[in-house]
Write a protein that holds these residues in place. Structure first.
Motif, PDB file in Angstrom:
ATOM      1  N   ILE A 177       5.879   4.819   1.176  1.00 40.63           N
ATOM      2  CA  ILE A 177       5.550   3.430   0.863  1.00 40.63           C
ATOM      3  C   ILE A 177       4.160   3.417   0.244  1.00 40.63           C
ATOM      4  O   ILE A 177       3.223   4.030   0.765  1.00 40.63           O
ATOM      5  N   GLN A 178       4.053   2.716  -0.869  1.00 40.34           N
ATOM      6  CA  GLN A 178       2.772   2.515  -1.547  1.00 40.34           C
ATOM      7  C   GLN A 178       2.374   1.048  -1.384  1.00 40.34           C
ATOM      8  O   GLN A 178       3.222   0.173  -1.226  1.00 40.34           O
ATOM      9  N   VAL A 179       1.091   0.772  -1.442  1.00 40.82           N
ATOM     10  CA  VAL A 179       0.626  -0.604  -1.355  1.00 40.82           C
ATOM     11  C   VAL A 179      -0.771  -0.713  -1.947  1.00 40.82           C
ATOM     12  O   VAL A 179      -1.573   0.214  -1.831  1.00 40.82           O
ATOM     13  N   MET A 180      -1.020  -1.824  -2.648  1.00 38.83           N
ATOM     14  CA  MET A 180      -2.376  -2.177  -3.057  1.00 38.83           C
ATOM     15  C   MET A 180      -2.896  -3.169  -2.024  1.00 38.83           C
ATOM     16  O   MET A 180      -2.307  -4.239  -1.839  1.00 38.83           O
ATOM     17  N   MET A 181      -3.978  -2.819  -1.342  1.00 39.50           N
ATOM     18  CA  MET A 181      -4.490  -3.716  -0.306  1.00 39.50           C
ATOM     19  C   MET A 181      -6.008  -3.639  -0.206  1.00 39.50           C
ATOM     20  O   MET A 181      -6.637  -2.688  -0.698  1.00 39.50           O
ATOM     21  N   GLU A 182      -6.566  -4.660   0.424  1.00 40.87           N
ATOM     22  CA  GLU A 182      -7.987  -4.644   0.716  1.00 40.87           C
ATOM     23  C   GLU A 182      -8.255  -3.524   1.721  1.00 40.87           C
ATOM     24  O   GLU A 182      -7.508  -3.358   2.684  1.00 40.87           O
ATOM     25  N   PRO A 183      -9.312  -2.754   1.523  1.00 45.13           N
ATOM     26  CA  PRO A 183      -9.654  -1.741   2.528  1.00 45.13           C
ATOM     27  C   PRO A 183      -9.791  -2.320   3.931  1.00 45.13           C
ATOM     28  O   PRO A 183      -9.467  -1.652   4.910  1.00 45.13           O
ATOM     29  N   ARG A 184     -10.211  -3.573   4.026  1.00 45.80           N
ATOM     30  CA  ARG A 184     -10.323  -4.235   5.331  1.00 45.80           C
ATOM     31  C   ARG A 184      -8.973  -4.311   6.031  1.00 45.80           C
ATOM     32  O   ARG A 184      -8.873  -4.088   7.243  1.00 45.80           O
ATOM     33  N   LEU A 185      -7.922  -4.638   5.295  1.00 45.58           N
ATOM     34  CA  LEU A 185      -6.593  -4.694   5.889  1.00 45.58           C
ATOM     35  C   LEU A 185      -6.134  -3.298   6.293  1.00 45.58           C
ATOM     36  O   LEU A 185      -5.526  -3.110   7.352  1.00 45.58           O
ATOM     37  N   ALA A 186      -6.429  -2.306   5.454  1.00 45.39           N
ATOM     38  CA  ALA A 186      -6.056  -0.931   5.791  1.00 45.39           C
ATOM     39  C   ALA A 186      -6.744  -0.492   7.093  1.00 45.39           C
ATOM     40  O   ALA A 186      -6.119   0.166   7.943  1.00 45.39           O
ATOM     41  N   ARG A 187      -8.017  -0.860   7.257  1.00 45.42           N
ATOM     42  CA  ARG A 187      -8.729  -0.513   8.501  1.00 45.42           C
ATOM     43  C   ARG A 187      -8.100  -1.217   9.696  1.00 45.42           C
ATOM     44  O   ARG A 187      -7.962  -0.632  10.777  1.00 45.42           O
ATOM     45  N   HIS A 188      -7.735  -2.472   9.506  1.00 42.83           N
ATOM     46  CA  HIS A 188      -7.107  -3.224  10.594  1.00 42.83           C
ATOM     47  C   HIS A 188      -5.773  -2.590  10.980  1.00 42.83           C
ATOM     48  O   HIS A 188      -5.471  -2.433  12.167  1.00 42.83           O
ATOM     49  N   GLY A 193      -2.590   1.953  14.592  1.00 43.09           N
ATOM     50  CA  GLY A 193      -1.868   3.197  14.362  1.00 43.09           C
ATOM     51  C   GLY A 193      -1.037   3.241  13.103  1.00 43.09           C
ATOM     52  O   GLY A 193      -0.279   4.197  12.899  1.00 43.09           O
ATOM     53  N   ILE A 194      -1.150   2.237  12.235  1.00 38.89           N
ATOM     54  CA  ILE A 194      -0.477   2.280  10.938  1.00 38.89           C
ATOM     55  C   ILE A 194      -1.495   2.833   9.952  1.00 38.89           C
ATOM     56  O   ILE A 194      -2.306   2.100   9.389  1.00 38.89           O
ATOM     57  N   LEU A 195      -1.472   4.146   9.777  1.00 38.32           N
ATOM     58  CA  LEU A 195      -2.551   4.854   9.093  1.00 38.32           C
ATOM     59  C   LEU A 195      -2.231   5.060   7.611  1.00 38.32           C
ATOM     60  O   LEU A 195      -1.746   6.123   7.195  1.00 38.32           O
ATOM     61  N   PHE A 196      -2.502   4.043   6.806  1.00 42.84           N
ATOM     62  CA  PHE A 196      -2.349   4.187   5.366  1.00 42.84           C
ATOM     63  C   PHE A 196      -3.394   5.167   4.827  1.00 42.84           C
ATOM     64  O   PHE A 196      -4.558   5.123   5.228  1.00 42.84           O
ATOM     65  N   GLN A 197      -2.960   6.027   3.913  1.00 38.74           N
ATOM     66  CA  GLN A 197      -3.819   7.048   3.330  1.00 38.74           C
ATOM     67  C   GLN A 197      -4.273   6.626   1.933  1.00 38.74           C
ATOM     68  O   GLN A 197      -3.492   6.048   1.176  1.00 38.74           O
ATOM     69  N   PRO A 198      -5.530   6.928   1.558  1.00 41.51           N
ATOM     70  CA  PRO A 198      -6.000   6.565   0.217  1.00 41.51           C
ATOM     71  C   PRO A 198      -5.159   7.223  -0.868  1.00 41.51           C
ATOM     72  O   PRO A 198      -4.771   8.386  -0.764  1.00 41.51           O
ATOM     73  N   ALA A 199      -4.880   6.465  -1.935  1.00 44.48           N
ATOM     74  CA  ALA A 199      -4.057   6.973  -3.036  1.00 44.48           C
ATOM     75  C   ALA A 199      -4.734   6.771  -4.382  1.00 44.48           C
ATOM     76  O   ALA A 199      -4.102   6.969  -5.420  1.00 44.48           O
ATOM     77  N   GLY A 200      -6.001   6.369  -4.370  1.00 43.31           N
ATOM     78  CA  GLY A 200      -6.695   6.145  -5.634  1.00 43.31           C
ATOM     79  C   GLY A 200      -7.989   5.392  -5.423  1.00 43.31           C
ATOM     80  O   GLY A 200      -8.552   5.381  -4.322  1.00 43.31           O
ATOM     81  N   GLU A 201      -8.447   4.738  -6.476  1.00 42.48           N
ATOM     82  CA  GLU A 201      -9.766   4.129  -6.489  1.00 42.48           C
ATOM     83  C   GLU A 201      -9.714   2.625  -6.234  1.00 42.48           C
ATOM     84  O   GLU A 201      -8.713   1.965  -6.501  1.00 42.48           O
ATOM     85  N   LEU A 202     -10.842   2.097  -5.733  1.00 35.81           N
ATOM     86  CA  LEU A 202     -11.003   0.663  -5.543  1.00 35.81           C
ATOM     87  C   LEU A 202     -11.093  -0.020  -6.906  1.00 35.81           C
ATOM     88  O   LEU A 202     -11.821   0.428  -7.795  1.00 35.81           O
ATOM     89  N   VAL A 203     -10.326  -1.110  -7.085  1.00 40.05           N
ATOM     90  CA  VAL A 203     -10.332  -1.851  -8.344  1.00 40.05           C
ATOM     91  C   VAL A 203     -10.445  -3.335  -8.044  1.00 40.05           C
ATOM     92  O   VAL A 203     -10.221  -3.782  -6.916  1.00 40.05           O
ATOM     93  N   ASP A 204     -10.766  -4.099  -9.067  1.00 40.18           N
ATOM     94  CA  ASP A 204     -10.833  -5.547  -8.934  1.00 40.18           C
ATOM     95  C   ASP A 204      -9.523  -6.130  -9.444  1.00 40.18           C
ATOM     96  O   ASP A 204      -9.307  -6.272 -10.641  1.00 40.18           O
ATOM     97  N   PHE A 205      -8.619  -6.431  -8.526  1.00 39.26           N
ATOM     98  CA  PHE A 205      -7.313  -7.005  -8.865  1.00 39.26           C
ATOM     99  C   PHE A 205      -6.996  -8.046  -7.808  1.00 39.26           C
ATOM    100  O   PHE A 205      -6.571  -7.726  -6.713  1.00 39.26           O
ATOM    101  N   HIS A 206      -7.239  -9.317  -8.134  1.00 37.60           N
ATOM    102  CA  HIS A 206      -7.158 -10.388  -7.136  1.00 37.60           C
ATOM    103  C   HIS A 206      -8.049 -10.050  -5.943  1.00 37.60           C
ATOM    104  O   HIS A 206      -7.621 -10.096  -4.781  1.00 37.60           O
ATOM    105  N   LYS A 208     -11.116  -7.150  -4.400  1.00 36.81           N
ATOM    106  CA  LYS A 208     -11.272  -5.699  -4.341  1.00 36.81           C
ATOM    107  C   LYS A 208     -10.117  -5.088  -3.555  1.00 36.81           C
ATOM    108  O   LYS A 208      -9.938  -5.343  -2.359  1.00 36.81           O
ATOM    109  N   ARG A 209      -9.326  -4.278  -4.245  1.00 31.11           N
ATOM    110  CA  ARG A 209      -8.173  -3.637  -3.627  1.00 31.11           C
ATOM    111  C   ARG A 209      -8.120  -2.167  -4.025  1.00 31.11           C
ATOM    112  O   ARG A 209      -8.671  -1.771  -5.049  1.00 31.11           O
TER     113      ARG A 209
END
Length: 250
Positions: A177-188, A193-206, A208-209
């Protein structure tokens, strides 16, 4: 059943939007959140007040019903392109391809039929507009003073509940599963225990995601016990609907 799972199921019901009428309920929520409130999308493009796009035709759509009010408390979709259909790609490929790292692009090229993207997470204002959450499409924390204590306690789990509903499909059929999300949501998500892994760089799309991914092994090995109980409760609700509508093979 774990207390969190028991109370969540008491207040919310997970619904597979497997009819056009149900999908229209999801599109209405998306219009209200993404067009009216956040102004991410041009509302004049949707005169019927239902926000939809070309990805919807190859997506699984989920709704969350608030039992007490009879209102839908949120929606999310799982975009599932097919390698056999030219032009079916993930939203992040269309809008944020430059942000993806080479490993993620390789995954997309190799596992096209078993990679999906969680997309269009949206929660109506009544369930979302709380201290610090006015400019987001979902709620993580914050306060409301005019609802019952139990309602207040469980509204922050709307986003997690919708992600866990996607995970029911994920664990049965998919590799990534891939997702564009705010790093804050990923930390939450990581805290439960839902450990999303980084898949690229932070961008400005609606806002910072950044792109993230998760695999079935990462999901199953790290989910906290109370989240596992909630996942099982959501699976018990959702799986029969998916099988009945043939969204999953029997």
């Amino acid at each position: 059943m774990d207390q969190l799972a028991e109370k969540f199921i008491k207040y919310f019901s997970v619904v597979s939007a497997d009819t056009e009428a149900l999908r229209e309920e999801a599109y209405k929520i998306r219009y209200n959140v993404y067009c009216d409130e956040l102004e991410y999308e041009d509302k004049t493009a949707f005169p019927n007040k239902m926000e939809r796009d070309g990805f919807d035709s190859f997506s699984d759509h989920i709704l969350l019903l608030h039992r007490n009010s009879g209102a839908y408390a949120g929606t999310v979709r799982l975009v599932r392109p097919s390698a056999a259909v030219p032009g079916q790609i993930l939203p992040m490929e269309q809008f944020c391809l430059h942000a993806l790292n080479p490993e993620t692009i390789q995954v997309l090229n190799t596992y096209r039929d078993t990679t999906a993207e969680v997309s269009r997470l949206a929660v109506p204002a009544f369930f979302r507009r709380r201290t610090g959450e006015e400019k987001r499409a979902f709620v993580i924390d914050g306060l409301r003073t005019y609802l019952s204590d139990d309602d207040i306690a469980h509204f922050p789990y709307i986003a997690i509940g919708l992600y866990l509903a996607c995970a029911v499909i994920f664990m049965k059929e998919l590799d990534y599963i891939q997702v564009m999300m705010e790093p804050r949501l990923a930390r939450h998500m990581g805290r439960v225990g839902i450990l999303f892994q980084p898949a690229g760089e932070l961008v400005d799309f609606h806002g910072k995601r950044a792109p993230f991914y998760i695999t079935p092994d990462i999901f199953s090995e790290n989910l906290k016990p109370h989240m596992s109980a909630l996942y099982e409760a959501i699976e018990e609700q959702l799986l029969p609907q998916l099988l009945k509508s043939e969204r999953l093979p029997k």
